[in-house]
Design a protein around this motif. Structure first.
Motif, short mmCIF file in Angstrom:
data_model
loop_
_atom_site.label_atom_id
_atom_site.label_comp_id
_atom_site.label_asym_id
_atom_site.label_seq_id
_atom_site.Cartn_x
_atom_site.Cartn_y
_atom_site.Cartn_z
N LEU A 374 7.63 -19.99 90.30
CA LEU A 374 6.02 -19.58 90.23
C LEU A 374 5.23 -20.38 91.27
N GLU A 375 5.35 -21.75 91.28
CA GLU A 375 4.61 -22.59 92.36
C GLU A 375 4.89 -21.88 93.61
N ALA A 376 6.27 -21.47 93.95
CA ALA A 376 6.13 -21.02 95.33
C ALA A 376 5.38 -19.78 95.81
N GLU A 377 4.77 -19.23 94.78
CA GLU A 377 3.93 -17.96 95.01
C GLU A 377 2.55 -18.22 94.53
N GLY A 378 2.09 -19.46 94.30
CA GLY A 378 0.80 -19.73 94.30
C GLY A 378 0.39 -20.09 92.73
N TRP A 379 1.14 -19.85 92.00
CA TRP A 379 0.81 -19.81 90.66
C TRP A 379 0.56 -21.47 90.19
N SER A 380 -0.22 -21.73 89.16
CA SER A 380 -0.36 -23.28 88.70
C SER A 380 -0.53 -23.10 87.25
N ARG A 381 -0.44 -24.31 86.94
CA ARG A 381 -0.52 -24.47 85.21
C ARG A 381 -1.47 -25.65 84.92
N PRO A 382 -2.72 -25.16 85.05
CA PRO A 382 -3.69 -26.31 84.89
C PRO A 382 -3.52 -27.22 83.67
N ASP A 383 -3.32 -26.31 82.62
CA ASP A 383 -3.13 -26.84 81.22
C ASP A 383 -1.51 -26.78 80.85
N PRO A 384 -0.92 -28.12 80.95
CA PRO A 384 0.41 -28.17 80.63
C PRO A 384 1.05 -27.25 79.63
N GLU A 385 0.18 -27.28 78.51
CA GLU A 385 0.50 -26.46 77.23
C GLU A 385 0.21 -24.85 77.64
N GLY A 386 -0.47 -24.57 78.51
CA GLY A 386 -0.96 -23.28 78.59
C GLY A 386 -0.19 -22.25 79.55
N TRP A 388 0.66 -19.92 82.86
CA TRP A 388 0.46 -19.99 84.31
C TRP A 388 -0.66 -19.21 84.79
N MET A 389 -1.18 -19.49 85.95
CA MET A 389 -2.44 -18.67 86.10
C MET A 389 -2.31 -18.78 87.83
N ASN A 390 -2.67 -17.24 88.25
CA ASN A 390 -2.66 -17.09 89.87
C ASN A 390 -3.80 -17.48 90.30
N ALA A 391 -3.85 -17.24 91.85
CA ALA A 391 -5.05 -17.99 92.33
C ALA A 391 -6.32 -17.25 92.26
N GLU A 392 -6.16 -15.84 91.41
CA GLU A 392 -7.51 -15.13 91.11
C GLU A 392 -7.89 -15.55 89.86
N GLY A 393 -7.26 -16.45 89.14
CA GLY A 393 -7.46 -16.88 87.84
C GLY A 393 -6.87 -16.04 86.77
N GLU A 394 -5.88 -14.86 87.06
CA GLU A 394 -5.28 -14.33 86.07
C GLU A 394 -4.11 -15.07 85.27
N GLU A 395 -4.08 -14.90 83.87
CA GLU A 395 -2.95 -15.63 83.43
C GLU A 395 -1.71 -14.72 83.21
N LEU A 396 -0.59 -15.51 83.18
CA LEU A 396 0.68 -14.59 83.30
C LEU A 396 0.97 -14.25 81.85
N VAL A 397 0.23 -13.16 81.89
CA VAL A 397 0.69 -12.39 80.62
C VAL A 397 1.13 -10.90 80.92
N LEU A 398 2.39 -10.57 80.35
CA LEU A 398 3.12 -9.44 80.48
C LEU A 398 3.05 -8.35 79.53
N ALA A 399 2.40 -7.09 79.79
CA ALA A 399 2.41 -6.09 78.99
C ALA A 399 3.84 -5.71 78.79
N TRP A 400 4.06 -5.54 77.36
CA TRP A 400 5.68 -5.41 77.05
C TRP A 400 5.84 -4.37 75.97
N ASN A 401 6.48 -3.20 76.44
CA ASN A 401 6.41 -1.98 75.53
C ASN A 401 8.18 -1.93 74.94
N THR A 402 8.24 -1.33 73.84
CA THR A 402 9.36 -0.94 73.32
C THR A 402 9.18 0.01 72.28
#
Lengths: 567, 328
Positions: A374-386, A388-402
């Protein structure tokens, strides 16, 4: 027809299978599934519970597309040219003198692009009425597959331009182009002398198979029971039935099957595996579990409507490294089978025999790898407990269907949500009913980016439509494409087409392995586990079940080898 | 009376039409007989399209409905969409015959038991028997048929067989006859009917016993009962000849009007016991999107329920002239 159905409806494992025994065994009683000649005798009546009763048994029309029509009826009467063995590899059946190969001239690709397949038939093979099984039956089966009103599975058959049946013991089949899955064709030969000369057989054999080329003859079939007796003219000495009679009865849900076994109304059943099986199958009942027909995993839609960030290769790999797939398999299948195996095969890859390698075994839970990717693609984790966020400030939350209400899948979702939270990956669970997910959202690529569902595996690696770039569902192809993850790799696409054009099994295998490696690196999906097959039987009443649990022919295929115990 | 019957029959036609439209619309939206084929990647789209055309599924919904209706009124129920063109009528006829057997046994059994329990409850008011019957009735009314069916399978099928040490069980848990049975065997058929008939009838026993009790209590306080007692008739004669006979009128008509409830119970009961009747046919056809079979099953069942209800109304009027329609 039957072969084509088998490709989809009844498939097998995606990991190498031991050629002598199912991969996983669990027994409540002391019975290994092997015929017990000491406490059993030949003769007697075997009673089997059938989970889905066929509406009709015509071997060409839509009836033949029901898995249970094959498992409970057709497989026991119609002879096959090529046959899947216990390791789910195609081999010559006893109807053939030898397997067609490039070396023996059985597989010839001409300079003009046509492909010729030559089958040499066993001259001792006869139908139950004594008529020899000949190349004319091969020709008739081809024509019936194309000419019958309401025929469905014409794939492969439409590529055949001619079948030379001038020699009764040699069928020379000419295809307009190389057809790699040739072993899947002609796995249910039809008797020309009985059903012909009209090659439209829509009105025949809807409720009665009058002539058999298998170990059994049909005595009766209706909506209440199916009675089979041994075919006394069967030429394969290894498959002469040991019991006098088999009676199949409908028990159309797992509870009914289990009750029938417990009360002694049936001796064996081949049910869908059910949660809690390990606890519920007790007493005299024993069971065998083995890799089954469907592989389940996470499908990653690269064209998902949620475009907050792209599902890049690094991101897909990071998700794969975030999962502890052993725990996932345990939660999904642990109540059915002990230590369920993790699927390590490339997505949608052939599930049988040698096709599958452990390409995905590298993906074990690894927080450091997740961070690195993730870091190689510019993601960061400002809060070690939180998250990942990308450069645009979007959190790494994936929509998941079943599929909503599917407990196994919802349990997996709950586990994964808990499992990946410490690694900074979040999920937005949105589940749908099956119709909405599979009929509306999948073809429109309107899901995910992550979806969890099962896909059937093929006993033969014809996968071009799944990897073809042009197979991504679009308006242009009227959403008929089946590359549902919108995976666009020219290398994989070319390789998939090369696999479908390679008629030599050894050469195809090598190409399949190459494709598997590419897919494991690109992670268009994340494999989780194979849904198992299960056969249950009363060990005090019958011996023998368990050898063909993962077979596309169903768990009752080898009932010619079973014995019932004397009362 | 004839006018009343004709009026009722006339009002039934639009009701049946409305039912057929609703079922047709629902069947075509709930399930598609080709859906499993649609998801089958090894069936070519052109083959599937040709197959759908072959089944007539490419036609507009309204056109298909009119075609079905036109054939239906001429007695042509069409062909099944999932049984490779099999005629619908023989399929429905077989299921109907099986259901009739089950329903008749259940109806007779529930009426006989309900009347007996209701009579005892009314005659022995305040006794242990009445209290037990009342409690049992409320239990019977409260227990859903599917749960009762499962319990009957467990206790009278499995546990009883284990206790007696018999295999297969005395009371089979599913099916129409024993595996391998060829030809008609009355005892075998009856054994297979016991549990489904019990599951189907228990709730009705409870209902009928309550009706009978109330009806008999009402009758027993009437003038003609007092007159009978005054003539010095034995109490048993008073109860049976003058009480029960009159109390049976509302119970028997109630039984006829309960036909719809029986049909509802059939769907569940036949599923639980894998009994090949109309209820199971209905469910299979609905799940499989086989609308010609579904429509035939629903229309015939609806017409049958209507006719039984009409017969109940008519018989009520015949038996009790005070409430005959049109005569005040």
């Amino acid at each position: 027809m039957i072969a084509l159905v088998l490709l989809v409806a009844a498939c097998g494992s995606d990991t190498p299978v031991d050629d002598s025994a199912p991969e996983t065994t669990a027994s409540a009683a002391d019975d290994t599934g092997a015929p017990d000649t000491e406490d059993s005798s030949s003769g007697g009546t075997l009673v089997l519970a059938v989970e889905q009763w066929p509406e009709c048994i015509n071997p060409v029309t839509s009836c033949a597309n029901a898995t249970w029509t094959i498992w409970s009826v057709l497989i026991h009467y119609l002879p096959r040219l090529m046959e899947l063995d216990q390791s789910n590899t195609y081999v010559a059946s006893s109807l053939l003198v030898e397997e067609p190969t490039v070396a023996n001239g059985g597989l010839v690709t001409a300079d003009d692009g046509t492909f010729t397949l030559t089958y040499r038939l066993n001259p001792e093979a006869t139908w139950s009425d004594g008529t020899p099984i000949t190349s004319t039956d091969v020709w008739f089966t081809w024509r019936a597959g194309l000419d019958t009103t309401g025929t469905l599975s014409t794939i492969g058959l439409i590529l055949i331009t001619e079948i030379d049946h001038s020699d009764p013991h040699t069928a020379v089949i000419t295809f307009s182009e190389p057809y790699a899955p040739w072993p899947t064709l002609f796995s249910g030969l039809l008797p020309a002398h009985e059903l012909g000369p009209d090659t439209d057989i829509a009105d025949k054999w809807n409720d009665e198979i009058t002539v058999s080329g298998g170990p059994w003859i049909q005595e009766e079939w209706n909506q209440e029971q199916h009675i089979l007796v041994p075919n006394s003219t069967y030429w394969d000495a290894d498959r002469i039935p040991l019991v006098d009679r088999v009676v199949m009865v409908p028990r159309e849900d797992t509870d009914s099957e289990l009750l029938a076994l417990q009360t002694g109304e049936a001796m064996a059943a081949f049910p869908q595996p059910f949660p809690g099986a390990r606890e519920r199958i007790t007493g005299d009942l024993t069971y065998e579990v083995a890799e089954g027909t469907y592989m389940e995993g996470l499908w990653i839609n690269q064209d998902a409507p949620d475009r907050r960030f792209d599902m890049t290769r690094h991101l897909r790999q990071a998700v794969a490294y975030a999962l502890d797939r052993e725990r996932v398999a345990e939660v999904a299948l642990g109540t059915i089978v002990a230590d369920p195996p993790v699927l390590q095969c490339a997505g949608w890859n052939p599930g049988f025999g040698p096709w599958c390698q452990d390409d995905f075994a590298r993906y074990t839970q690894d927080a450091a790898k997740v961070a690195e990717l993730l870091e190689a693609e510019g993601w960061s984790r400002p809060d070690p407990e939180g998250l990942w966020m990308n450069a645009e400030g979007e959190e790494l939350v994936l929509a998941w269907n079943t599929v909503a209400g599917n407990k196994r899948r919802e349990d997996v979702q709950a586990l994964v949500v808990e499992m990946t939270a410490p690694l900074g990956i979040g999920w937005e669970i949105i589940n749908y009913d099956p119709g909405e997910l599979f009929q509306n959202r999948l073809p429109a690529l309107n899901f995910g980016p992550v979806a969890l569902f099962a896909n059937s595996t093929n006993p033969d690696p014809s996968v071009a439509n799944l990897y073809d770039i042009d197979g991504v569902p679009t308006e242009e192809n009227e959403r008929t494409g089946q590359n549902f993850t919108a995976y666009r790799s020219q290398t994989a696409s070319d390789l998939a087409f090369a696999i479908d054009a390679e008629v030599d099994p050894a050469a195809r295998l090598e190409l399949v392995h190459q494709l598997s490696e590419i897919l494991a690196a690109d992670v268009p999906w994340i494999p989780l586990y194979m849904l198992p097959n299960m056969i249950i039987w009363d060990a005090t009443a019958v011996s023998g079940p368990g050898a063909y649990v993962s077979s596309p022919y169903g768990g009752f295929f080898d009932m010619f080898d079973w014995t019932v115990h004397a009362e | 009376m004839a006018r009343y019957v004709l009026t009722r029959l006339a009002t039934t036609i639009p009701i049946l039409l409305a039912i057929s439209i609703a079922v047709f619309w629902g069947a075509n939206h709930v399930a598609d007989p080709t859906v499993s084929l649609t998801l089958n990647p090894r069936i070519a789209p052109e083959d599937l399209a040709a197959y759908r055309e072959h089944l007539g599924l490419g036609e507009p919904l309204i056109g298909r409905y009119w075609q079905w209706l036109g054939n239906f009124v001429q007695g042509d129920l069409g062909t099944s969409l999932v049984q490779n063109g099999a005629e619908v009528w023989p399929i429905v006829r077989t299921a109907m015959a099986n259901t009739l057997v089950l329903i008749v046994i259940a109806a007779i059994g529930s009426l006989a038991l309900g009347i007996a329990i209701g009579t005892v409850s009314a005659v022995r008011r305040g006794s242990f028997l009445e209290n037990a019957a009342t409690t049992g009735s409320f239990l019977g009314i409260s227990i859903p048929p599917f749960w009762l069916g499962l319990m009957l399978q467990l206790f009278l099928g499995l546990y009883l067989a284990n206790w007696l040490g018999v295999t297969p069980p005395l009371l089979p848990t599913a099916g129409l006859y024993s595996p391998g049975q060829q030809g008609f065997d009355l005892v075998d058929r009856l054994r297979h009917l016991v549990l489904p008939a019990m599951a189907l009838s228990l709730q009705l026993v409870a209902v009928y016993s309550r009706y009978m009790r109330a009806s008999l209590l009402d009758v027993m306080s009437s003038d003609h009962i007092r007159a009978a007692r005054g003539r010095g008739l034995p109490e048993r004669t008073v109860v049976v000849r003058h009480g029960v006979r009159n109390a049976l009128i509302p119970v028997s008509t109630q039984a006829a009007t309960d036909a719809g409830q029986l049909v509802g119970g059939l769907i569940v009961t036949e599923q639980v016991f894998q009994y090949p009747g109309m209820g199971r046919l209905f469910v299979d056809a609905m799940l499989g999107g086989d609308y010609p079979v579904l429509l035939a099953a629903v229309m015939i069942t609806a017409a049958a329920v209507f006719l039984v209800n009409l017969a109940a109304d008519v018989s009520y009027g015949v038996l009790d002239p005070r409430i005959r329609r049109g005569t005040g």
